[in-house]
Design a protein around this motif. Structure first.
Motif, PDB file in Angstrom:
ATOM      1  N   THR A 175       0.831  -1.197   0.000  1.00 46.47           N
ATOM      2  CA  THR A 175       0.000   0.000   0.000  1.00 46.47           C
ATOM      3  C   THR A 175       0.870   1.253   0.000  1.00 46.47           C
ATOM      4  OG1 THR A 175      -0.156  -0.138   2.405  1.00 46.47           O
ATOM      5  CG2 THR A 175      -1.962  -1.087   1.132  1.00 46.47           C
ATOM      6  N   LYS A 176       0.234   2.393  -0.152  1.00 44.20           N
ATOM      7  CA  LYS A 176       0.932   3.670  -0.289  1.00 44.20           C
ATOM      8  C   LYS A 176       1.869   3.948   0.888  1.00 44.20           C
ATOM      9  CE  LYS A 176      -0.032   8.665  -0.227  1.00 44.20           C
ATOM     10  NZ  LYS A 176      -1.095   9.699  -0.220  1.00 44.20           N
ATOM     11  N   THR A 177       3.082   4.366   0.554  1.00 40.33           N
ATOM     12  CA  THR A 177       4.009   4.962   1.521  1.00 40.33           C
ATOM     13  C   THR A 177       4.380   6.336   0.990  1.00 40.33           C
ATOM     14  OG1 THR A 177       4.874   2.826   2.236  1.00 40.33           O
ATOM     15  CG2 THR A 177       6.227   4.746   2.667  1.00 40.33           C
ATOM     16  N   PHE A 178       4.021   7.360   1.717  1.00 45.16           N
ATOM     17  CA  PHE A 178       4.200   8.740   1.264  1.00 45.16           C
ATOM     18  C   PHE A 178       5.673   9.093   1.081  1.00 45.16           C
ATOM     19  CE2 PHE A 178       4.758  13.275   2.075  1.00 45.16           C
ATOM     20  CZ  PHE A 178       3.796  13.842   1.262  1.00 45.16           C
ATOM     21  N   GLY A 179       6.502   8.727   2.073  1.00 45.16           N
ATOM     22  CA  GLY A 179       7.926   9.006   1.963  1.00 45.16           C
ATOM     23  C   GLY A 179       8.272  10.466   2.162  1.00 45.16           C
ATOM     24  N   ALA A 180       7.950  11.011   3.338  1.00 46.07           N
ATOM     25  CA  ALA A 180       8.251  12.416   3.628  1.00 46.07           C
ATOM     26  C   ALA A 180       9.722  12.654   3.921  1.00 46.07           C
ATOM     27  CB  ALA A 180       7.413  12.885   4.818  1.00 46.07           C
ATOM     28  N   LEU A 181      10.478  11.602   4.109  1.00 48.78           N
ATOM     29  CA  LEU A 181      11.884  11.713   4.482  1.00 48.78           C
ATOM     30  C   LEU A 181      12.764  11.324   3.299  1.00 48.78           C
ATOM     31  CD1 LEU A 181      14.315  11.884   6.396  1.00 48.78           C
ATOM     32  CD2 LEU A 181      13.620   9.715   7.379  1.00 48.78           C
ATOM     33  N   ARG A 182      13.520  12.286   2.779  1.00 50.62           N
ATOM     34  CA  ARG A 182      14.418  12.016   1.661  1.00 50.62           C
ATOM     35  C   ARG A 182      15.860  12.372   2.055  1.00 50.62           C
ATOM     36  NH1 ARG A 182      11.033  10.270  -2.673  1.00 50.62           N
ATOM     37  NH2 ARG A 182       9.039  10.061  -1.575  1.00 50.62           N
ATOM     38  N   ILE A 183      16.782  11.642   1.470  1.00 53.85           N
ATOM     39  CA  ILE A 183      18.186  11.825   1.767  1.00 53.85           C
ATOM     40  C   ILE A 183      18.801  12.741   0.710  1.00 53.85           C
ATOM     41  CG2 ILE A 183      20.399  10.675   2.162  1.00 53.85           C
ATOM     42  CD1 ILE A 183      18.124  10.064   4.224  1.00 53.85           C
ATOM     43  N   ILE A 184      19.505  13.759   1.152  1.00 51.82           N
ATOM     44  CA  ILE A 184      20.138  14.698   0.236  1.00 51.82           C
ATOM     45  C   ILE A 184      21.161  13.933  -0.605  1.00 51.82           C
ATOM     46  CG2 ILE A 184      21.564  16.781   0.095  1.00 51.82           C
ATOM     47  CD1 ILE A 184      20.213  17.692   2.720  1.00 51.82           C
ATOM     48  N   PRO A 185      21.111  14.048  -1.932  1.00 49.84           N
ATOM     49  CA  PRO A 185      21.951  13.190  -2.786  1.00 49.84           C
ATOM     50  C   PRO A 185      23.447  13.333  -2.557  1.00 49.84           C
ATOM     51  CG  PRO A 185      20.788  14.866  -4.088  1.00 49.84           C
ATOM     52  CD  PRO A 185      20.181  14.872  -2.731  1.00 49.84           C
ATOM     53  N   THR A 186      23.915  14.499  -2.154  1.00 52.71           N
ATOM     54  CA  THR A 186      25.356  14.649  -1.905  1.00 52.71           C
ATOM     55  C   THR A 186      25.808  13.782  -0.731  1.00 52.71           C
ATOM     56  OG1 THR A 186      24.920  16.591  -0.516  1.00 52.71           O
ATOM     57  CG2 THR A 186      25.460  16.996  -2.826  1.00 52.71           C
ATOM     58  N   VAL A 187      24.909  13.488   0.191  1.00 53.65           N
ATOM     59  CA  VAL A 187      25.244  12.625   1.330  1.00 53.65           C
ATOM     60  C   VAL A 187      25.330  11.181   0.865  1.00 53.65           C
ATOM     61  CG1 VAL A 187      24.481  11.803   3.595  1.00 53.65           C
ATOM     62  CG2 VAL A 187      24.203  14.210   2.968  1.00 53.65           C
ATOM     63  N   TYR A 188      24.340  10.725   0.133  1.00 54.35           N
ATOM     64  CA  TYR A 188      24.327   9.342  -0.358  1.00 54.35           C
ATOM     65  C   TYR A 188      25.541   9.062  -1.243  1.00 54.35           C
ATOM     66  CZ  TYR A 188      22.750   5.260  -3.071  1.00 54.35           C
ATOM     67  OH  TYR A 188      22.654   4.038  -3.674  1.00 54.35           O
ATOM     68  N   TYR A 189      25.807   9.960  -2.159  1.00 54.35           N
ATOM     69  CA  TYR A 189      26.903   9.737  -3.101  1.00 54.35           C
ATOM     70  C   TYR A 189      28.276  10.057  -2.515  1.00 54.35           C
ATOM     71  CZ  TYR A 189      24.225   8.688  -7.319  1.00 54.35           C
ATOM     72  OH  TYR A 189      23.436   8.061  -8.253  1.00 54.35           O
ATOM     73  N   GLY A 190      28.350  11.075  -1.674  1.00 56.58           N
ATOM     74  CA  GLY A 190      29.656  11.615  -1.320  1.00 56.58           C
ATOM     75  C   GLY A 190      30.193  11.294   0.059  1.00 56.58           C
ATOM     76  N   GLU A 191      29.358  10.758   0.981  1.00 57.69           N
ATOM     77  CA  GLU A 191      29.817  10.664   2.367  1.00 57.69           C
ATOM     78  C   GLU A 191      30.007   9.249   2.899  1.00 57.69           C
ATOM     79  OE1 GLU A 191      28.271  13.468   5.160  1.00 57.69           O
ATOM     80  OE2 GLU A 191      27.640  14.866   3.578  1.00 57.69           O
ATOM     81  N   PHE A 192      29.441   8.257   2.266  1.00 58.02           N
ATOM     82  CA  PHE A 192      29.666   6.881   2.709  1.00 58.02           C
ATOM     83  C   PHE A 192      30.971   6.356   2.110  1.00 58.02           C
ATOM     84  CE2 PHE A 192      25.073   7.059   3.448  1.00 58.02           C
ATOM     85  CZ  PHE A 192      24.981   6.394   4.664  1.00 58.02           C
ATOM     86  N   GLU A 193      31.770   5.682   2.926  1.00 59.11           N
ATOM     87  CA  GLU A 193      32.981   5.032   2.439  1.00 59.11           C
ATOM     88  C   GLU A 193      32.627   3.704   1.777  1.00 59.11           C
ATOM     89  OE1 GLU A 193      36.094   4.763   5.457  1.00 59.11           O
ATOM     90  OE2 GLU A 193      35.011   6.297   6.595  1.00 59.11           O
ATOM     91  N   ASN A 194      33.452   3.282   0.853  1.00 57.62           N
ATOM     92  CA  ASN A 194      33.250   1.976   0.238  1.00 57.62           C
ATOM     93  C   ASN A 194      33.311   0.888   1.310  1.00 57.62           C
ATOM     94  OD1 ASN A 194      33.033   3.015  -2.358  1.00 57.62           O
ATOM     95  ND2 ASN A 194      35.231   2.866  -2.753  1.00 57.62           N
ATOM     96  N   GLY A 195      32.395  -0.053   1.237  1.00 55.27           N
ATOM     97  CA  GLY A 195      32.352  -1.149   2.193  1.00 55.27           C
ATOM     98  C   GLY A 195      31.467  -0.898   3.396  1.00 55.27           C
ATOM     99  N   ASP A 196      30.897   0.282   3.503  1.00 57.11           N
ATOM    100  CA  ASP A 196      30.027   0.605   4.637  1.00 57.11           C
ATOM    101  C   ASP A 196      28.667  -0.050   4.419  1.00 57.11           C
ATOM    102  OD1 ASP A 196      28.498   1.755   6.662  1.00 57.11           O
ATOM    103  OD2 ASP A 196      29.496   3.691   6.516  1.00 57.11           O
TER     104      ASP A 196
END
Length: 676
Positions: free
Chosen positions: A354-375
């Motif tokens: 069923t519907k999930t609105f998803g009011a919480l989004r992750i800023i793309p610079t965090v997803y792409y730029g802040e996690f280290e490989n293997g995390d």
């Protein structure tokens, strides 16, 4: 509110609901009872106290997306364009109407008043007094401490979200009331909880689990109260004498009758926090950091904590999670996974899922730029796909909106991970709501120790979290002190607790709110400019976001995916996505999405080959730059209330009309918020 609707009301001690999957909610009670009946036995007393948990869940915590806490930081944002639902999150609470969250304000006072009433009744009992004299935790001393802890938690919410508020008037009739300094309230609450925590049960003792308040949680709450009292925050300058003799170190400019500041004796409070956060770990009882997995499908103990929620079970990592009931007549509003879960375009009922609105989004610079490989936290925390609602996976779009639009989303609460998912109606999943977990306490302790100069101890705590995140010691930090260590702790909290409503408070408390807000806005501008000028942007860690990716639907024997490190498996990588193997409301047979080019720019030759293999060129980063309106929406939704490094953060909600109007001029809103 009625005349001081700070829930100074006569309390009819009765419970608001019956029946639940959890034993402590399996209660019933007469509709009208007197005080003597309420305390005839611990079980009768708890029936009344459980009303506080119910009222907190139904009428307090989820007001306007949990007070905007999870959607207002340099990591998290709200997805829609031009909505008023995130005015507090972006730092423009001055644009809110005065009664924007009056329900939550009144609900907190109603809850703490009931808890205080129960505590008073218990305290007068001879049996309780004898147990206190005996110096050993009993059902009566637990219930008294539990009531006092509920009261303290409600006042903590009030201070965080409204600033200085009326205090100490509950269960009395008053004609005059005024604001009380938050620092005086903190001192009072800390003293109260210090006196009760020694005679409370730890988690696992006396039948107490993490759906009730325990000594473990009480210790952690004392630590949080002290840390917030000692940390940076926006204080009022327009009420003479409000803070008494408390002196402050100020940052930035004084504006709107307020200023960003920290009390000069803050180290006293950091030492209290140090003592009681350590006590929470020492008194953990049966709780603790999950460090092993044991599932045949994965080896990700970080994700296992969230799987307990999907399994409708109590996580051993939780110090407190708020109980919920799935479906049926007694259903409670399962708002948390609906508002903050992995998005779904499904209908309100009879969908997969069923519907999930998803009011919480992750800023793309965090997803792409802040996690280290293997995390292992990245894919378990953030998702680039959602659900179509008919059993099929769907790529999310950066176009402003909700459900499958609005950008990449949090992945910690995914109804696909339930077995089986509840398909009859939205907001009925029955997942508990997270409040506090041991990893948070460990990193709060590290934050405190870093501030107190206990560098080695702080590093040890951070590395506990990193070893779980990577599955080895290869990514441990070492040799850091001072500001570098403080920053490392903040960054670890950012990644570990992403989407859990802590980051904005970390930014505020550290004194770096403006700095971090301006930095993420600058990062977004650089990324968007590169997407516009060259079609991709590469981050320092080597990850690239490009205008286009290539996707196709595929069939997997198990359409629900888990950990994967092999980036050459586009149907699996990134991990922790896919779909539950639904049997109802399903369309087609190829339910999974293969994705190529998520972290690299696809050249023309490779693109042509992919098309021959059945892949479709799919908009990705280009949707961030597709129009001036979209660029403006992201610019607005990411902390746009911060315009300079000298702005005092404005994150408070307005105290409602009736509390102000009935105060005879002694209560007002500050921070540039409305008075009427």
């Amino acid at each position: 509110m009625k005349k001081l609707l700070i829930y100074i009301l006569p309390v009819t001690l009765c419970i608001a609901f019956t029946q639940c999957k959890k034993s402590w909610l399996d209660t019933s009670s007469p509709s009208n009872v007197d005080d003597a009946f309420v305390t005839t036995s611990p079980s009768e007393t708890f029936k009344t106290l459980s009303w506080c948990y119910a009222n907190y869940r139904q009428n307090c915590i989820m007001g306007t997306y949990r007070w905007n806490d999870p959607i207002g930081s340099d990591a998290e944002m709200y997805p829609e364009d031009g909505s008023s639902n995130n005015l507090n999150a972006i730092g423009r609470s001055d644009q809110l109407p005065i009664n924007a969250v009056s329900g939550g304000f009144n609900g907190l006072y109603a809850t703490l008043a009931r808890a205080a009433k129960v505590a008073g009744l218990i305290k007068a009992k001879a049996a309780y007094q004898a147990d206190v004299a005996g110096g050993k935790a009993t059902d009566w001393t637990q219930l008294y401490g539990e009531a006092m802890t509920i009261k303290a938690m409600c006042y903590f919410d009030l201070i965080k979200h409204f600033g200085d508020v009326p205090y100490g008037y509950e269960n009395t009739t008053v004609a005059d009331y005024t604001l009380t300094s938050r620092f005086a309230i903190y001192d009072s609450l800390i003293a109260d909880l210090k006196s009760v925590e020694p005679l409370m049960y730890k988690i696992g003792e006396g039948g107490i689990n993490a759906e009730r308040m325990s000594r473990t949680f009480c210790d952690a709450l004392i630590g949080e109260l002290a840390l917030f009292s000692g940390g940076y925050q926006t204080i009022r300058t327009d009420v003479d004498g409000l803070y008494g003799n408390v002196a402050f170190t100020k940052k930035g400019a004084e504006q709107y009758g307020c200023v960003y500041a920290r009390r000069t004796d803050y180290l006293t409070y950091y030492n209290i926090a140090d003592q009681y956060l350590q006590a929470a770990m020492d008194n953990k009882g049966s709780s603790g950091l999950i460090t092993t997995d044991g599932r045949a499908t994965s080896n990700n103990p970080f994700q296992k904590h969230f799987q307990y929620f999907a399994d409708r079970a109590v996580s051993p990592e939780s110090l407190f999670q708020l109980g919920n009931i799935q479906g049926g007549v007694q259903a409670t509003t399962s708002e948390y996974p609906y508002a903050f879960g992995r998005p779904s375009d499904g209908g309100s009922a009879n969908a997969a899922p069923t519907k999930t609105f998803g009011a919480l989004r992750i800023i793309p610079t965090v997803y792409y730029g802040e996690f280290e490989n293997g995390d292992k936290r990245r894919d378990a925390s953030v998702t680039v796909t959602g659900s179509n609602g008919d059993g099929n996976e769907k790529i999310l779009s950066f176009t402003p909106g909700n459900k499958s639009t609005g950008g990449i989303a949090t992945n910690k609460w995914d109804e696909n991970r339930m077995s089986p998912p509840y398909q009859s109606a939205q907001r009925n999943s029955g997942m508990d709501w997270p409040i506090l977990r041991m990893a948070d306490v460990i990193l709060l302790s590290a934050e405190v120790k870093a501030e107190l100069g206990q560098s080695a101890a702080a590093i040890t705590l951070v590395n506990q979290i990193r070893q779980r995140a990577f599955g080895n010691t290869n990514h441990n930090i070492s040799g850091l002190t001072g500001d570098a260590l403080k920053e490392a702790v903040m960054q670890e909290r950012k990644l570990e607790l992403l989407g859990e409503g802590t980051r904005r408070w970390d930014m505020i408390r550290s004194g770096k709110y403006d700095e971090k807000a301006l930095a993420v806005r600058a990062d977004m501008t650089t990324m968007i400019n590169d997407l516009k000028s060259q079609g991709y942007h590469t981050f320092p860690n080597g990850n690239t976001i490009a205008n286009y990716i290539y996707t196709k639907m595929v069939t997997l024997a198990n359409p629900l995916t888990y950990d994967v490190t092999d980036s050459t498996r586009p149907e699996l990588y990134p991990g922790w996505r896919g779909q539950y193997n639904y049997t109802q409301y399903v369309k087609g047979t190829a339910h999974n999405l293969a994705i190529v080019g998520l972290f690299t720019n696809i050249d023309a030759t490779t693109a042509a080959t992919l098309v021959t293999q059945g892949y479709t060129k799919t908009n990705w980063g280009i949707n961030l730059t597709s129009s001036a309106a979209t660029i403006a929406a992201y610019d607005r939704n990411i902390l746009s209330g911060v315009t300079s490094p000298n702005d005092p953060p404005r994150y408070y909600w307005p105290i409602p009309t009736e509390t102000i109007s009935n105060s005879k001029g002694k209560v007002s809103n500050g921070y540039g918020l409305p008075q009427s």
